[in-house]
Scaffold this active site. Structure first.
Site, PDB file in Angstrom:
ATOM      1  N   TYR A  94      35.556  62.052  37.932  1.00  0.00           N
ATOM      2  CA  TYR A  94      35.396  61.379  36.635  1.00  0.00           C
ATOM      3  C   TYR A  94      36.327  60.168  36.516  1.00  0.00           C
ATOM      4  O   TYR A  94      35.924  59.104  36.051  1.00  0.00           O
ATOM      5  CB  TYR A  94      35.646  62.362  35.475  1.00  0.00           C
ATOM      6  N   TYR A 147      31.037  66.012  25.868  1.00  0.00           N
ATOM      7  CA  TYR A 147      29.779  66.191  26.597  1.00  0.00           C
ATOM      8  C   TYR A 147      29.282  67.585  26.218  1.00  0.00           C
ATOM      9  O   TYR A 147      29.945  68.584  26.535  1.00  0.00           O
ATOM     10  CB  TYR A 147      30.009  66.113  28.100  1.00  0.00           C
ATOM     11  N   HIS A 203      42.099  57.353  27.727  1.00  0.00           N
ATOM     12  CA  HIS A 203      41.714  58.744  27.458  1.00  0.00           C
ATOM     13  C   HIS A 203      42.220  59.614  28.596  1.00  0.00           C
ATOM     14  O   HIS A 203      41.864  59.405  29.745  1.00  0.00           O
ATOM     15  CB  HIS A 203      40.191  58.867  27.338  1.00  0.00           C
ATOM     16  N   LYS A 205      29.107  56.115  35.332  1.00  0.00           N
ATOM     17  CA  LYS A 205      29.497  55.563  36.636  1.00  0.00           C
ATOM     18  C   LYS A 205      28.803  54.248  36.988  1.00  0.00           C
ATOM     19  O   LYS A 205      29.128  53.639  38.014  1.00  0.00           O
ATOM     20  CB  LYS A 205      29.227  56.591  37.746  1.00  0.00           C
ATOM     21  N   PRO A 217      23.427  58.145  33.341  1.00  0.00           N
ATOM     22  CA  PRO A 217      24.665  57.739  32.665  1.00  0.00           C
ATOM     23  C   PRO A 217      25.697  58.851  32.439  1.00  0.00           C
ATOM     24  O   PRO A 217      26.812  58.567  32.011  1.00  0.00           O
ATOM     25  CB  PRO A 217      24.168  57.206  31.309  1.00  0.00           C
TER      26      PRO A 217
HETATM   27  C1  PHB Z   1      29.209  55.480  26.149  1.00  0.00           C
HETATM   28  O1  PHB Z   1      30.224  55.426  25.450  1.00  0.00           O
HETATM   29  O2  PHB Z   1      28.229  54.740  25.937  1.00  0.00           O
HETATM   30  C2  PHB Z   1      29.160  56.471  27.259  1.00  0.00           C
HETATM   31  C3  PHB Z   1      30.292  57.222  27.528  1.00  0.00           C
HETATM   32  C4  PHB Z   1      30.259  58.158  28.540  1.00  0.00           C
HETATM   33  C5  PHB Z   1      29.106  58.331  29.275  1.00  0.00           C
HETATM   34  C6  PHB Z   1      27.985  57.557  29.032  1.00  0.00           C
HETATM   35  C7  PHB Z   1      28.017  56.627  28.008  1.00  0.00           C
HETATM   36  O3  PHB Z   1      29.088  59.272  30.257  1.00  0.00           O
END
Ligand code: PHB
Ligand code: APR
Length: 389
Positions: free
Chosen positions: A384, A200, A72, A296, A292
């Site tokens: 990130y 997000y 990505h 990280k 989450p």
């Molecule tokens: C996930 O795909 O479970 C996931 C992806 C990004 C995050 C947290 C969880 O920041």
């Protein structure tokens, strides 16, 4: 029994460490409280930094990750109906890989079995002894049978609820913690992801995340009160809530279906100092937890493994103890930066019960600044994709 390194915990940290050591001819035994199937039933985040990919390669366990992982180059951030993209590749030259953490653990178990590595499952009453002497040892029980392993070092990779951290005396150990007043309700569904990149999202109703595992498997989350029970959330209530929190054009495209997994995870920031006590080293969730947002957790466990693996390699191959002596300091320097990023990204995107209208305006202003300011985007992207080890 005797080995060079006893590794407590057969999660991703312990397995990755054992495989890396194995490749350098350093012997270890992994002690895991549960079974392999139990460990592989836990669903966790799914975004991997390049550093973790490199370590998986060194461990000889990256073949499937390289085949099936989805690179990505950016991610989307939305607030209300506004959405913008952060272009990781352009801003940092690097991308991330979307690949389930459970699959990383499975690949490591497969590699470990192929290498004939020793793992003891279903162990109870693990106790760590004499880590301040030259010859530490670990005692435990399998069923009613007591066992003992003598070793040079102990790696505490036993997660947040493990025994290793508590072996560091109270007067020495210092813990730093922030518990967030909400959780993440997560759903896994066999539907195509709403977008080919992660979204997000924040809105007047709180945070949501649209993620994925592969082109036919989606992972979605919505922020919910920490007191909510998962049984009280029907699939349709979940999808309705998710639709309300993402931009209208995305909500229209959302394909819904039955959930194949649904759970609520609490959010916590936590750090334990120091991460070394004599010949005991803490690694991964045993020493630190991040919320989450930004995924990280596993990536930070991987940087600990990197420092510890190199310290042990230096000790055995070059008789140089400096990496061991500096392990805690090196690992913590990076851990705190990741804690800061995860706290910042969580604070920016969630609704906190005590927030005032002023606080919401500040969040929106910060998102608008991020949207329009490339320096700010580069700072976000740098964190990130993963800080250097
Ligand atoms: C996930 O795909 O479970 C996931 C992806 C990004 C995050 C947290 C969880 O920041
Ligand atoms: N004895 C033996 N094993 C134990 C003990 C114990 N007393 N206590 C816990 N364990 C085992 C758990 O059953 C688990 O399998 O240790 C393992 C720890 O694994 P994780 O909790 O997954 O921690 P870690 O390997 O550090 O993984 C890093 O990244 O995204 C985050 O939280 C996520 O697990 C992930 C973490």
């Amino acid at each position: 029994m005797r080995t060079q390194v006893v590794i407590i915990g057969g999660g991703p940290s312990g397995l990755l460490l054992s495989q890396l050591l194995h490749v350098r001819g350093i012997d270890s035994i992994v002690l895991e409280r549960k079974t392999r199937d139990y460990v592989l039933s836990r669903i966790r985040a799914g975004v991997l930094e390049r550093g973790l990919l490199e370590l998986m390669r060194k461990a000889g366990a990256a073949a499937r990750l390289e085949r099936e992982g989805l690179p990505h180059d950016g991610a989307l951030l939305s607030y209300g109906d506004e959405m913008f993209r952060i272009d990781f590749k352009r801003l940092t030259g690097t991308s991330v890989i979307v690949y389930g953490q459970t699959e990383v653990t499975r690949d490591l178990y497969d590699a470990r079995e192929a290498a004939g590595g020793r793992t003891e499952f279903n162990v109870d009453d693990v106790e760590i002894h004499d880590t301040n002497r030259d010859r530490p040892y670990v005692t435990y029980r399998v069923g009613s049978e007591p066992r003992r392993i003598d070793c040079d070092f102990v790696a505490g990779c036993d997660g947040f609820h493990g025994v290793s951290r508590k072996t560091i005396p109270d007067g020495v150990r210092k813990e730093y913690e922030r518990v967030y007043p909400f959780g993440w309700l997560g759903v896994l569904s066999e539907t195509p992801p709403v977008n080919h990149e992660l979204i997000y999202a924040t809105s007047s109703r709180g945070f949501a995340l649209c993620s994925m595992r592969n082109p036919m498997l989606s992972r979605y989350y919505v922020q919910c009160p920490a007191t909510d029970r998962v049984e009280a959330w029907s699939d349709s209530a979940f999808w309705d809530e998710l639709r309300r929190r993402i931009p209208a054009d995305q909500a229209e495209k959302l394909v819904t279906g039955p959930s194949i997994e649904k759970s609520i995870a609490p959010l916590r920031s936590f750090v334990c100092e120091p991460m070394r006590w004599g010949r005991l080293f803490l690694c991964g969730d045993a020493a630190h937890i991040v919320p989450p947002t930004g995924a990280k957790g596993l990536n930070t466990a991987a940087s600990d493994v990197h420092y510890l693996y190199n310290a042990l390699r230096q000790y055995y191959e070059e008789r140089d103890s400096s990496g061991i002596e500096r392990y805690s300091e090196r690992a913590l320097a990076r851990v705190w930066k990741v804690e800061r990023f995860s706290w910042w990204f969580s604070s920016l995107m969630h609704h906190f019960p005590e927030q005032t209208e002023f606080d919401h305006k500040i969040q929106t202003a910060e998102l608008e600044f991020l949207r329009s300011n490339e320096d700010s985007q580069r700072a976000m992207a740098t964190n990130y994709v993963g800080l250097p080890y």
